[in-house]
Motif scaffolding. Structure first.
Motif, PDB file in Angstrom:
ATOM      1  N   ALA A 210      33.616  46.045  36.043  1.00  0.00           N
ATOM      2  CA  ALA A 210      35.067  46.322  36.507  1.00  0.00           C
ATOM      3  C   ALA A 210      35.691  46.290  34.631  1.00  0.00           C
ATOM      4  CB  ALA A 210      36.041  45.551  37.849  1.00  0.00           C
TER       5      ALA A 210
ATOM      6  N   HIS B 297      47.920  47.178  37.773  1.00  0.00           N
ATOM      7  CA  HIS B 297      47.713  47.157  36.677  1.00  0.00           C
ATOM      8  C   HIS B 297      48.412  47.369  35.611  1.00  0.00           C
ATOM      9  CE1 HIS B 297      44.824  47.661  33.041  1.00  0.00           C
ATOM     10  NE2 HIS B 297      44.162  46.626  33.312  1.00  0.00           N
TER      11      HIS B 297
ATOM     12  N   SER C 107      48.584  48.859  33.031  1.00  0.00           N
ATOM     13  CA  SER C 107      48.037  50.064  32.145  1.00  0.00           C
ATOM     14  C   SER C 107      48.905  51.256  33.402  1.00  0.00           C
ATOM     15  CB  SER C 107      46.694  51.236  32.363  1.00  0.00           C
ATOM     16  OG  SER C 107      46.164  50.941  33.452  1.00  0.00           O
TER      17      SER C 107
ATOM     18  N   VAL D 204      47.514  52.192  42.907  1.00  0.00           N
ATOM     19  CA  VAL D 204      45.818  51.522  42.698  1.00  0.00           C
ATOM     20  C   VAL D 204      44.633  52.086  43.189  1.00  0.00           C
ATOM     21  CG1 VAL D 204      46.001  49.415  42.859  1.00  0.00           C
ATOM     22  CG2 VAL D 204      44.599  50.172  40.923  1.00  0.00           C
TER      23      VAL D 204
ATOM     24  N   ASN E 139      41.412  46.083  40.422  1.00  0.00           N
ATOM     25  CA  ASN E 139      40.146  44.893  39.639  1.00  0.00           C
ATOM     26  C   ASN E 139      40.523  43.635  39.643  1.00  0.00           C
ATOM     27  OD1 ASN E 139      43.189  44.885  38.471  1.00  0.00           O
ATOM     28  ND2 ASN E 139      41.986  44.379  36.681  1.00  0.00           N
TER      29      ASN E 139
ATOM     30  N   ASP F 149      46.106  55.652  40.399  1.00  0.00           N
ATOM     31  CA  ASP F 149      44.827  54.790  39.366  1.00  0.00           C
ATOM     32  C   ASP F 149      43.431  54.460  40.230  1.00  0.00           C
ATOM     33  OD1 ASP F 149      43.663  52.901  37.578  1.00  0.00           O
ATOM     34  OD2 ASP F 149      45.143  51.772  37.700  1.00  0.00           O
TER      35      ASP F 149
HETATM   36  C1  LIG Z   1      42.686  48.901  37.935  1.00  0.00           C
HETATM   37  C2  LIG Z   1      42.896  49.273  36.719  1.00  0.00           C
HETATM   38  N1  LIG Z   1      43.607  50.190  36.293  1.00  0.00           N
HETATM   39  C3  LIG Z   1      43.692  51.005  34.887  1.00  0.00           C
HETATM   40  C4  LIG Z   1      42.509  50.060  33.909  1.00  0.00           C
HETATM   41  C5  LIG Z   1      42.403  50.975  32.078  1.00  0.00           C
HETATM   42  O1  LIG Z   1      41.203  51.486  32.438  1.00  0.00           O
HETATM   43  P1  LIG Z   1      40.824  51.436  31.091  1.00  0.00           P
HETATM   44  O2  LIG Z   1      39.925  50.310  30.148  1.00  0.00           O
HETATM   45  O3  LIG Z   1      39.721  52.917  30.900  1.00  0.00           O
HETATM   46  O4  LIG Z   1      41.718  52.011  29.857  1.00  0.00           O
HETATM   47  C6  LIG Z   1      42.289  49.506  34.787  1.00  0.00           C
HETATM   48  C7  LIG Z   1      40.825  48.971  33.265  1.00  0.00           C
HETATM   49  O5  LIG Z   1      40.195  47.627  33.543  1.00  0.00           O
HETATM   50  C8  LIG Z   1      41.499  48.514  36.054  1.00  0.00           C
HETATM   51  O6  LIG Z   1      41.245  47.944  36.512  1.00  0.00           O
END
Ligand SMILES: Cc1ncc(COP(=O)(O)O)c(C=O)c1O
Length: 408
Positions: free
Chosen positions: A26, A116, A118, A165, A169, A194
């Motif tokens: 992950a 997440h 992000s 999402v 994760n 996502d």
């Molecule tokens: C659900 C989810 N979104 C976004 C991300 C961000 O991904 P990246 O590491 O490629 O920036 C992750 C990273 O683990 C994630 O698990």
């Protein structure tokens, strides 16, 4: 799915001869297929040049690598046009482009409790800087699945983005994106998925799933190297998305403003040619095997894990307790044991590599009630793991849990 000889980490020896079983796919997938490494070496030794930055054969070969990579991504996700796959540094970068490219002061956005950082951090940054507002939609207490009708209820007249999402994760919960996508499409609101955990693991069809923006990393399920990712932008939406970066594209150089055409509108600066050569080979590797069969393999690993830990006293995993709405990401807790300590024991005694903590998803851990107690210990599967590997993991976890139980 993958022959034992390909499983160089799962069954192989590293360092001083001790077993290392990589269960942190992950975070990023490992190992990478040999074809990915070969493509990167070929690029580095035979091509070298920067795509679109010259007319000589090597610069053209570099541009061809990028073109092929976009075509393969377009095939993988059933896109309408390869030019609508914008290369990014990782999934976070792609999500930032989608979120900050669309939202304007006064807009409202929707996301879920499973999302997440992000997604959460760009939302919060815009909320504090630019005055957007947003709603987190609740999820099922156990499975963590979002009810699409709750997404519909969260929509306001000024809602300009719905971000969800696809695969958690933290719990491995897979959200019903097609149902949510239909709701977003009916409401005329861009739907951002996502796919950090699902791209390459779970089938995604951007047209059938009504996805307007698909953000994904190249370095996880697509088997490419770190430093790669992309954003798919549905044709027609590119006009309403602002680029985050401006600069050279190797095209229309007489013009001192960013081109409006795809993909140059969103791709300023030199590309990660070596990385994209690897990503392209990773996507080809997946296309040859098919996502459907990789998904089947993942489901088989999930079943092996769930039956291996079933009924073990003091051992708990979160999210769906069966195969429905789940993928091979498991957050576990052993009663009385810190998640970080469990990760340490798994590595030191069994050579199993996991990730403990909050996994950049603080709301998901709040929902699970694990935020104040160190989170969970996460195991995440990939195509190079096989059923005996997962049985080994389940046995190791069961042995640790029983030992803690006996000592309590
Ligand atoms: C659900 C989810 N979104 C976004 C991300 C961000 O991904 P990246 O590491 O490629 O920036 C992750 C990273 O683990 C994630 O698990």
């Amino acid at each position: 799915m993958v022959s034992a000889s390909e499983n160089v980490v799962g069954s192989g020896e590293v360092g001083g001869g001790s077993r290392r079983l990589y269960c942190d796919n992950a975070a990023t997938s490992f190992p990478k297929p040999a074809e990915v490494l070969q493509a990167m070496v070929h690029y580095a030794t035979e091509i070298g040049a920067s795509a679109g930055r010259g007319g000589y054969a090597e610069a053209q070969a570099s541009a061809a690598v990028l073109k092929t990579c976009r075509e393969r991504l377009n095939t993988l996700f059933n896109g309408e046009n390869p030019q609508h796959f914008i290369f990014a540094l990782n999934c976070t970068d792609a999500l930032n482009l989608a979120i900050k490219g669309i939202l304007q002061p006064g807009d409202h956005a929707v996301t879920t409790w499973m999302d997440h950082n992000s997604v959460l951090r760009p939302y919060n940054a815009l909320a504090s800087e630019g005055g957007i507002s947003y709603t987190h939609v609740a999820v099922d207490p156990v499975t963590c699945v979002v009810d699409p009708t709750e997404i519909r209820k969260a929509i306001r007249p000024n809602t300009k983005l719905i971000a969800v999402v696809h695969g958690s994760n933290v719990t491995g919960t897979v959200q019903p994106i097609r149902e949510i996508g239909k709701i977003a499409r009916e409401a005329g609101i861009p739907f951002l998925v996502d796919a950090a955990q699902t791209a390459g693991h779970v089938p995604i069809d951007v047209q059938a799933d009504c996805v307007d923006l698909l953000a994904f990393p190249g370095h996880k399920g697509l088997m490419g190297p770190l430093g790669t990712g992309a954003l798919y932008i549905r044709p027609g939406l590119e006009g309403t998305l602002r680029p985050l970066r401006h600069g050279g594209t190797g095209s229309v150089s007489e013009q001192d403003v960013q081109p409006e055409f795809m993909p140059d509108k969103f791709e300023a600066g030199s590309h990660n040619g070596i990385g994209l050569a690897g990503l392209s080979a990773g996507v080809e590797w997946i296309l040859k095997r098919t996502v459907a069969s990789l998904w089947q393999h993942d489901q088989m690993l999930c079943k092996a894990f769930m039956s291996g830990v079933e009924g073990v006293e003091g051992l708990q995993y979160f999210g769906p307790q069966g195969i429905r709405n789940r993928m091979g990401v498991f957050s576990v807790r052993v009663r009385g044991m810190e998640p970080g300590k469990l990760a340490e024991v798994l590595e030191n005694e069994f050579g199993i590599l996991t990730r403990a903590g909050l996994h950049c998803a603080p709301l998901a851990h709040t929902h699970l009630g694990t935020v104040g107690s160190g989170g969970t210990t996460r195991l995440s599967f990939g195509p190079f793991l096989n059923v005996p590997d997962i049985e080994y993991v389940a046995n190791a976890l069961s042995a640790v849990a029983l030992r803690e139980f006996a000592a309590a």
